[in-house]
Design a protein around this motif. Structure first.
Motif, PDB file in Angstrom:
ATOM      1  N   GLY A  26       0.853  -1.220   0.074  1.00 49.52           N
ATOM      2  CA  GLY A  26       0.187   0.035   0.042  1.00 49.52           C
ATOM      3  C   GLY A  26       0.616   1.355   0.153  1.00 49.52           C
ATOM      4  O   GLY A  26       0.235   2.334  -0.046  1.00 49.52           O
ATOM      5  N   ASP A  27       2.054   1.181   0.244  1.00 48.15           N
ATOM      6  CA  ASP A  27       2.787   2.471   0.163  1.00 48.15           C
ATOM      7  C   ASP A  27       2.960   3.130  -1.308  1.00 48.15           C
ATOM      8  O   ASP A  27       3.394   2.236  -2.379  1.00 48.15           O
ATOM      9  N   ARG A  28       2.794   4.109  -1.389  1.00 46.95           N
ATOM     10  CA  ARG A  28       3.235   4.834  -2.571  1.00 46.95           C
ATOM     11  C   ARG A  28       4.096   6.279  -2.153  1.00 46.95           C
ATOM     12  O   ARG A  28       3.733   7.216  -1.882  1.00 46.95           O
ATOM     13  N   ASP A  48       8.421  15.914 -10.289  1.00 47.66           N
ATOM     14  CA  ASP A  48       6.879  16.573 -10.559  1.00 47.66           C
ATOM     15  C   ASP A  48       6.253  16.873  -9.408  1.00 47.66           C
ATOM     16  O   ASP A  48       5.677  15.717  -8.881  1.00 47.66           O
ATOM     17  N   ARG A  49       6.544  18.046  -8.792  1.00 42.53           N
ATOM     18  CA  ARG A  49       5.540  18.143  -7.343  1.00 42.53           C
ATOM     19  C   ARG A  49       4.291  17.997  -7.470  1.00 42.53           C
ATOM     20  O   ARG A  49       3.801  17.329  -6.703  1.00 42.53           O
ATOM     21  N   ALA A  50       3.407  18.546  -8.577  1.00 39.60           N
ATOM     22  CA  ALA A  50       1.940  18.058  -8.740  1.00 39.60           C
ATOM     23  C   ALA A  50       1.961  16.546  -8.824  1.00 39.60           C
ATOM     24  O   ALA A  50       0.812  16.108  -8.176  1.00 39.60           O
ATOM     25  N   PHE A  51       2.646  15.922  -9.586  1.00 39.15           N
ATOM     26  CA  PHE A  51       2.355  14.628  -9.786  1.00 39.15           C
ATOM     27  C   PHE A  51       2.621  13.734  -8.255  1.00 39.15           C
ATOM     28  O   PHE A  51       1.822  12.788  -7.754  1.00 39.15           O
ATOM     29  N   LEU A  52       3.682  14.084  -7.742  1.00 39.36           N
ATOM     30  CA  LEU A  52       4.068  13.483  -6.358  1.00 39.36           C
ATOM     31  C   LEU A  52       2.746  13.805  -5.512  1.00 39.36           C
ATOM     32  O   LEU A  52       2.323  12.757  -4.752  1.00 39.36           O
ATOM     33  N   ASP A  53       2.268  15.080  -5.241  1.00 41.36           N
ATOM     34  CA  ASP A  53       1.141  15.217  -4.557  1.00 41.36           C
ATOM     35  C   ASP A  53      -0.091  14.182  -4.971  1.00 41.36           C
ATOM     36  O   ASP A  53      -0.809  14.152  -4.029  1.00 41.36           O
ATOM     37  N   ALA A  54      -0.117  13.962  -6.163  1.00 39.46           N
ATOM     38  CA  ALA A  54      -1.450  13.329  -6.705  1.00 39.46           C
ATOM     39  C   ALA A  54      -1.258  11.824  -6.504  1.00 39.46           C
ATOM     40  O   ALA A  54      -2.359  11.097  -6.280  1.00 39.46           O
ATOM     41  N   VAL A  55      -0.221  11.316  -6.454  1.00 35.43           N
ATOM     42  CA  VAL A  55      -0.086   9.847  -6.401  1.00 35.43           C
ATOM     43  C   VAL A  55       0.673   9.458  -5.352  1.00 35.43           C
ATOM     44  O   VAL A  55       0.642   7.776  -5.097  1.00 35.43           O
ATOM     45  N   THR A  56       1.214  10.017  -4.323  1.00 34.44           N
ATOM     46  CA  THR A  56       2.094   9.335  -3.063  1.00 34.44           C
ATOM     47  C   THR A  56       1.459   9.665  -1.781  1.00 34.44           C
ATOM     48  O   THR A  56       0.507  10.330  -1.866  1.00 34.44           O
ATOM     49  N   ASN A  57       1.782   8.613  -0.996  1.00 32.97           N
ATOM     50  CA  ASN A  57       1.223   8.942   0.234  1.00 32.97           C
ATOM     51  C   ASN A  57       2.295   8.884   1.279  1.00 32.97           C
ATOM     52  O   ASN A  57       2.462   9.199   2.682  1.00 32.97           O
ATOM     53  N   LEU A  83       3.359  11.351   4.432  1.00 35.98           N
ATOM     54  CA  LEU A  83       2.503  12.486   3.841  1.00 35.98           C
ATOM     55  C   LEU A  83       2.929  12.533   2.132  1.00 35.98           C
ATOM     56  O   LEU A  83       4.226  12.383   1.926  1.00 35.98           O
ATOM     57  N   PRO A  84       1.870  13.077   1.463  1.00 32.92           N
ATOM     58  CA  PRO A  84       2.513  13.592   0.091  1.00 32.92           C
ATOM     59  C   PRO A  84       3.199  14.748   0.257  1.00 32.92           C
ATOM     60  O   PRO A  84       3.647  15.224   0.949  1.00 32.92           O
ATOM     61  N   TYR A  85       4.207  14.824  -1.083  1.00 32.81           N
ATOM     62  CA  TYR A  85       5.260  16.015  -1.315  1.00 32.81           C
ATOM     63  C   TYR A  85       5.044  17.204  -0.557  1.00 32.81           C
ATOM     64  O   TYR A  85       5.658  17.632   0.461  1.00 32.81           O
ATOM     65  N   SER A  86       4.181  17.947  -0.905  1.00 36.66           N
ATOM     66  CA  SER A  86       3.827  19.424  -0.644  1.00 36.66           C
ATOM     67  C   SER A  86       3.736  19.577   1.112  1.00 36.66           C
ATOM     68  O   SER A  86       4.343  20.438   1.714  1.00 36.66           O
ATOM     69  N   ARG A  87       2.977  18.612   1.620  1.00 37.27           N
ATOM     70  CA  ARG A  87       2.826  18.494   3.095  1.00 37.27           C
ATOM     71  C   ARG A  87       4.080  17.945   3.604  1.00 37.27           C
ATOM     72  O   ARG A  87       4.178  18.487   4.917  1.00 37.27           O
ATOM     73  N   ALA A  88       4.617  17.087   3.355  1.00 33.34           N
ATOM     74  CA  ALA A  88       5.921  16.447   3.815  1.00 33.34           C
ATOM     75  C   ALA A  88       7.180  17.699   3.636  1.00 33.34           C
ATOM     76  O   ALA A  88       7.951  17.789   4.544  1.00 33.34           O
ATOM     77  N   ARG A  89       7.069  18.328   2.500  1.00 30.92           N
ATOM     78  CA  ARG A  89       8.065  19.275   2.435  1.00 30.92           C
ATOM     79  C   ARG A  89       7.803  20.667   3.764  1.00 30.92           C
ATOM     80  O   ARG A  89       9.101  21.201   3.903  1.00 30.92           O
ATOM     81  N   ALA A  90       6.522  20.732   3.697  1.00 31.81           N
ATOM     82  CA  ALA A  90       6.270  21.990   4.820  1.00 31.81           C
ATOM     83  C   ALA A  90       6.750  21.286   6.092  1.00 31.81           C
ATOM     84  O   ALA A  90       7.266  22.097   7.151  1.00 31.81           O
ATOM     85  N   ALA A  91       6.618  19.999   6.234  1.00 31.30           N
ATOM     86  CA  ALA A  91       6.887  19.285   7.658  1.00 31.30           C
ATOM     87  C   ALA A  91       8.527  19.543   7.870  1.00 31.30           C
ATOM     88  O   ALA A  91       9.145  19.505   8.868  1.00 31.30           O
ATOM     89  N   LEU A  92       9.198  19.040   6.624  1.00 32.13           N
ATOM     90  CA  LEU A  92      10.711  18.988   6.487  1.00 32.13           C
ATOM     91  C   LEU A  92      11.185  20.375   6.858  1.00 32.13           C
ATOM     92  O   LEU A  92      12.135  20.743   7.389  1.00 32.13           O
ATOM     93  N   ASP A  93      10.511  21.584   6.352  1.00 35.58           N
ATOM     94  CA  ASP A  93      11.210  22.820   6.439  1.00 35.58           C
ATOM     95  C   ASP A  93      10.948  23.332   7.848  1.00 35.58           C
ATOM     96  O   ASP A  93      11.924  24.054   8.596  1.00 35.58           O
ATOM     97  N   ASP A  94       9.644  22.717   8.619  1.00 38.62           N
ATOM     98  CA  ASP A  94       9.682  23.334   9.750  1.00 38.62           C
ATOM     99  C   ASP A  94      10.732  22.415  10.910  1.00 38.62           C
ATOM    100  O   ASP A  94      11.211  22.989  11.747  1.00 38.62           O
ATOM    101  N   ALA A  95      11.068  21.026  10.544  1.00 37.91           N
ATOM    102  CA  ALA A  95      11.929  20.432  11.329  1.00 37.91           C
ATOM    103  C   ALA A  95      13.248  21.020  11.138  1.00 37.91           C
ATOM    104  O   ALA A  95      14.162  20.992  12.017  1.00 37.91           O
ATOM    105  N   ASP A  96      13.825  21.297   9.859  1.00 39.22           N
ATOM    106  CA  ASP A  96      15.036  22.147   9.547  1.00 39.22           C
ATOM    107  C   ASP A  96      15.231  23.347  10.484  1.00 39.22           C
ATOM    108  O   ASP A  96      16.124  23.802  11.021  1.00 39.22           O
TER     109      ASP A  96
END
Length: 507
Positions: A28-30, A181-190, A205-218
């Motif tokens: 089930g991982d994407r 491809d940011r939009a593609f990653l948001d659409a197909v990954t979990n 998390l999909p890319y955009s939400r994961a990127r926000a979490a990464l930026d907060d962690a950094d």
């Protein structure tokens, strides 16, 4: 169910790519893998597929696991096959005849026309080649699917087909995708793995939400590091004061206290870690020398046609003005590339401008196409710069290094550069041309996400005037301020791209 268990994996080539990577891939991982150009995404996929060896660590695979792997490069022998035969050849010999029905069903699912199936891969567009390689990997329905830059060369319709096909797979089927491809990653990954030299974080998390979490962690890591170093400095200052007092007073207690403070400072400094700083894959900078003209290009019912004079569409009365960032879109074959070529010809040679196109005399063109055809694979980065611009060798070498092309690669043929390096070299050539109007055809192809964001920032900060052809939804949304669509043999202007995106993904 765990299918892949990666333990303390590390890869060193000429430099360390990643280390101490621990990752589990389950049903089930994407999973999206994100990293800068040349930082190990493809290498990690090859290690998981079993076609490459890691330097350290282990990969434990579930017993009997089968893997489908879609690489970026297509073998030359496969390029000579028809699309249908290329997919059929992926079946084992004893199944090629009895189970060729698998090929027909899969190509139907991927919306491949019958006429395309008979053509050799070499005769097809890069997008159809990518989908053919996907079909080759999936025809035996493996337990795990690995995709390396699957949206490269796909137009929006092709991306829509790919996204829809991935969504149609069983939810238990794990897919691992390396993509920019940011939009593609948001659409197909979990899940999202940010591959780094040390400590590669992974988020569910999909890319955009994961990127926000990464930026907060950094940002949190940076604040903690600054605080720890400030505390260590204060402890050393206190220790120095107590040491002086202790020496002057002869107090053994103060001398002991001084040692304790220094020990605390040593421990803080030893354990403090600065926030991750991504090594740039090469700077992207643009120039905009500006022009006093408000209207740069006038289209007065220009006719766009194929070389055999078949009319594709008419432009009507249109103006391209200073500060416009026009995104041009339409289905493949509607004439986008033809219009770009006509504008290029008109700017480079106004005296023989195509009928219906008028350009201001002060225009200086910056042109970049997705194939980087302006860069000959036989040339070297150095010969490109010193041959086109009045630069000394040292200045050329400095500029190339800044674009991510090190000294070792500067004298080698361009064909040996990665796609990302060639793209950055192309952007450097554009910058040195010092244009005031850009024509950019798929400029984000081969650029990693940092490069895409840098290009976006440069276009916006310089208020560059440009026309763009792009299938990158994130790039279009971030950069475009006008949108032209080729529809029913007419060029129309629309308010935003969302309706067009929806039309491509609704079919």
């Amino acid at each position: 169910m765990t299918l892949i268990n990666i333990r303390n994996l590390g890869v060193v080539r000429s430099t360390p790519l990643f280390s101490a990577l621990n990752l589990v891939v389950s049903s089930g991982d994407r999973l999206g893998i994100v990293a800068a150009n040349g930082r190990g995404k493809s290498t990690l996929l090859r290690c998981i597929a079993g076609t490459d060896e890691a330097t350290t660590g282990d990969i434990v695979r579930a017993r009997g696991l089968t893997t489908g792997y879609v690489e970026q490069n297509i073998p030359e022998a496969v390029m000579r096959m028809s699309l249908y035969e290329a997919v059929r050849a992926a079946l084992p010999g004893d199944q090629a005849d009895s189970e060729s029905w698998r090929v027909d069903i899969l190509l139907d699912d991927l919306a491949v026309d019958m006429a395309l199936r008979a053509r050799t891969l070499a005769q097809l567009s890069g997008g159809w080649q990518r989908l053919a390689m996907l079909a080759r990997a999936w025809v035996l329905e493996p337990d795990l699917l690995l995709l390396d830059e699957p949206t490269n060369h796909l137009d929006l319709a092709g991306i829509a087909i790919l996204e829809g096909w991935l969504a149609s797979l069983s939810r238990d089927t794990p897919v691992v995708i390396a993509s920019h491809d940011r939009a593609f990653l948001d659409a197909v990954t979990n899940r999202t793995l940010f591959l780094r030299t040390e400590q590669s974080p992974c988020y569910s998390l999909p890319y955009s939400r994961a990127r926000a979490a990464l930026d907060d962690a950094d940002a949190s890591d940076e604040r903690r590091y600054i605080s720890d170093m400030k505390t260590a400095k204060q402890l050393r200052q206190q220790a120095a004061k107590l040491n002086n007092i202790g020496i002057n007073s002869g107090s053994d207690l103060l001398v002991l206290k001084t040692k304790q403070l220094k020990s605390r400072a040593d421990k803080l400094e030893a354990t403090a870690r600065p926030a991750h700083q991504e090594r740039s894959a090469g700077a992207i900078r643009l120039a905009n020398q500006g022009t006093h003209a408000k209207v740069l290009v006038t289209l007065d019912d220009a006719t766009v046609a194929t070389p055999d004079s078949t009319v594709l569409f008419s432009t009507g009365k249109r103006f391209i003005c200073q500060g416009d960032r026009i995104v041009l879109w339409g289905r493949n074959g509607t004439g986008k590339t033809r219009l770009i070529a006509m504008l290029k010809a008109a700017i480079e040679n106004p005296q023989s401008s195509p009928s219906g196109i008028k350009v201001t005399p002060s225009l200086v063109l910056g042109y970049g196409d997705q194939a980087l055809a302006d860069l000959d694979d036989k040339d070297t980065p150095m010969s490109v710069l010193v041959g086109r611009f009045e630069l000394g060798d040292q200045r050329a070498r400095t500029l190339l290094a800044g674009a991510g092309i090190n000294v070792d690669m500067q004298g080698k043929a361009l064909g040996r550069l990665s796609g990302g390096q060639k793209a950055r070299l192309g952007m450097l050539v554009l910058r040195l041309t010092n244009p005031n109007f850009y024509l950019l055809d798929e400029p984000t192809n081969h650029l990693d996400i940092d490069g895409q964001e840098a290009l976006e920032a440069e276009l916006l900060s310089h208020q560059a005037s440009c026309m763009l052809v792009s299938h990158d939804r994130s790039f279009i949304r971030n950069v475009g301020n006008r949108f032209w669509q080729i529809d029913k043999r007419k060029l129309i202007e629309v308010d935003d791209p969302e309706a067009f995106f929806a039309s491509q993904f609704a079919e």
